[in-house]
Design an enzyme around this catalytic site. Sequence first.
Site, short mmCIF file in Angstrom:
data_model
loop_
_atom_site.label_atom_id
_atom_site.label_comp_id
_atom_site.label_asym_id
_atom_site.label_seq_id
_atom_site.Cartn_x
_atom_site.Cartn_y
_atom_site.Cartn_z
N ASN A 9 0.87 -1.17 0.00
CA ASN A 9 0.00 0.00 0.00
C ASN A 9 0.91 1.22 0.00
OD1 ASN A 9 -1.82 2.04 0.48
ND2 ASN A 9 -2.36 1.38 2.55
N LYS A 11 0.16 4.22 -0.35
CA LYS A 11 -0.50 5.42 0.18
C LYS A 11 -0.24 6.61 -0.76
CE LYS A 11 -0.27 3.32 4.69
NZ LYS A 11 -0.29 3.44 6.13
N HIS A 98 -9.65 1.20 4.53
CA HIS A 98 -8.40 1.41 5.28
C HIS A 98 -8.66 2.39 6.42
CE1 HIS A 98 -4.36 2.68 6.30
NE2 HIS A 98 -3.94 1.56 5.72
N GLU A 100 -7.12 4.82 7.51
CA GLU A 100 -6.90 6.24 7.19
C GLU A 100 -8.10 6.82 6.45
OE1 GLU A 100 -3.07 5.66 5.32
OE2 GLU A 100 -2.25 5.10 7.27
N GLU A 170 -5.98 -4.95 10.36
CA GLU A 170 -4.96 -3.94 10.62
C GLU A 170 -5.29 -3.20 11.92
OE1 GLU A 170 -2.73 -2.71 6.82
OE2 GLU A 170 -4.51 -1.47 6.95
N GLY A 176 1.90 2.22 10.80
CA GLY A 176 2.87 3.31 10.69
C GLY A 176 3.53 3.70 11.99
N SER A 216 2.87 -2.15 10.51
CA SER A 216 4.32 -2.24 10.82
C SER A 216 4.89 -3.62 10.53
CB SER A 216 4.60 -1.81 12.26
OG SER A 216 4.22 -0.45 12.44
P1 PGA Z 1 2.49 0.21 7.72
O1 PGA Z 1 1.06 0.45 7.03
O2 PGA Z 1 3.02 -1.09 7.18
O3 PGA Z 1 3.31 1.40 7.32
O4 PGA Z 1 2.24 0.14 9.21
C1 PGA Z 1 0.18 -0.61 6.81
C2 PGA Z 1 -1.07 -0.10 6.16
O5 PGA Z 1 -1.48 1.03 6.45
O6 PGA Z 1 -1.69 -0.79 5.34
#
Ligand code: PGA
Length: 254
Positions: A9, A11, A98, A100, A170, A176, A216
Amino acid sequence: MRKKIVAGNWKMNLDYNEGLGLFSEVINMVKDEATGNQQVVVCSPFIHLHSLAALAKGYTNVSVGAQNAHQAESGAYTGEVSAKQVKSTGAEYVILGHSERRQYFGESNELLAKKTDTALANGLKPIFCIGETLQQREANEHFDIIKSQLVEGVFHLDADKFSQIVLAYEPVWAIGTGVTATSDQAQEIHAFIRKELAAKYSQQVADDTTILYGGSCNPKNAAELFACADIDGGLIGGASLKSRDFTDIVKAFN
Ligand code: PGA
């Protein structure tokens, strides 16, 4: 046998040329790694999709996906992108729900149910994200939250349509942050999700559904997470922006 998937992803990162460069590197590095029922999916910003899909042609184990698509078929929604438009680029997948999108764009389970229907109607495979916040986990609400996200987001689908869905657990507190769920914490939720799928649909549907872990995930922890019985791969944010790290995560299956 259910698919094993490592999905990147990106982003809102990488300009057009940077994206093409990274994807070319990734294809070269993973083309001999992802075999059989393993799939590598890169979910890029919309601007990259058509070019990435063209690069992925001929590699059956490498696919491309979007990170969002609108719930309407088409119309006066300035700045939005429809599922049909995403599909027309050659993309096969779309991330929906997601955290976000839920947090910054107010996407509710109800809206996500509509987005899921429209994505499926246009031949896209949703990677449907669910997960609790730290506050919800500390209040011991995580199982209830996960269940309501499933019930309100995807359980309106019949078994046939549901078979097109990939789920991604998640935990919001792990995205993140560098704080990964332990493999025990992740496996516990994945087993819970699979149990809910068996109760709603059937044991067969539960056994056939790919459930990814995200938050992460990196080359150091991927192998331990992917070794868990109910974890079928990962949704990778930060580490998908480096070809070496992303490839090492793909290799963690082997
Ligand atoms: P990350 O993000 O691996 O940077 O924690 C995962 C995601 O948001 O899908």
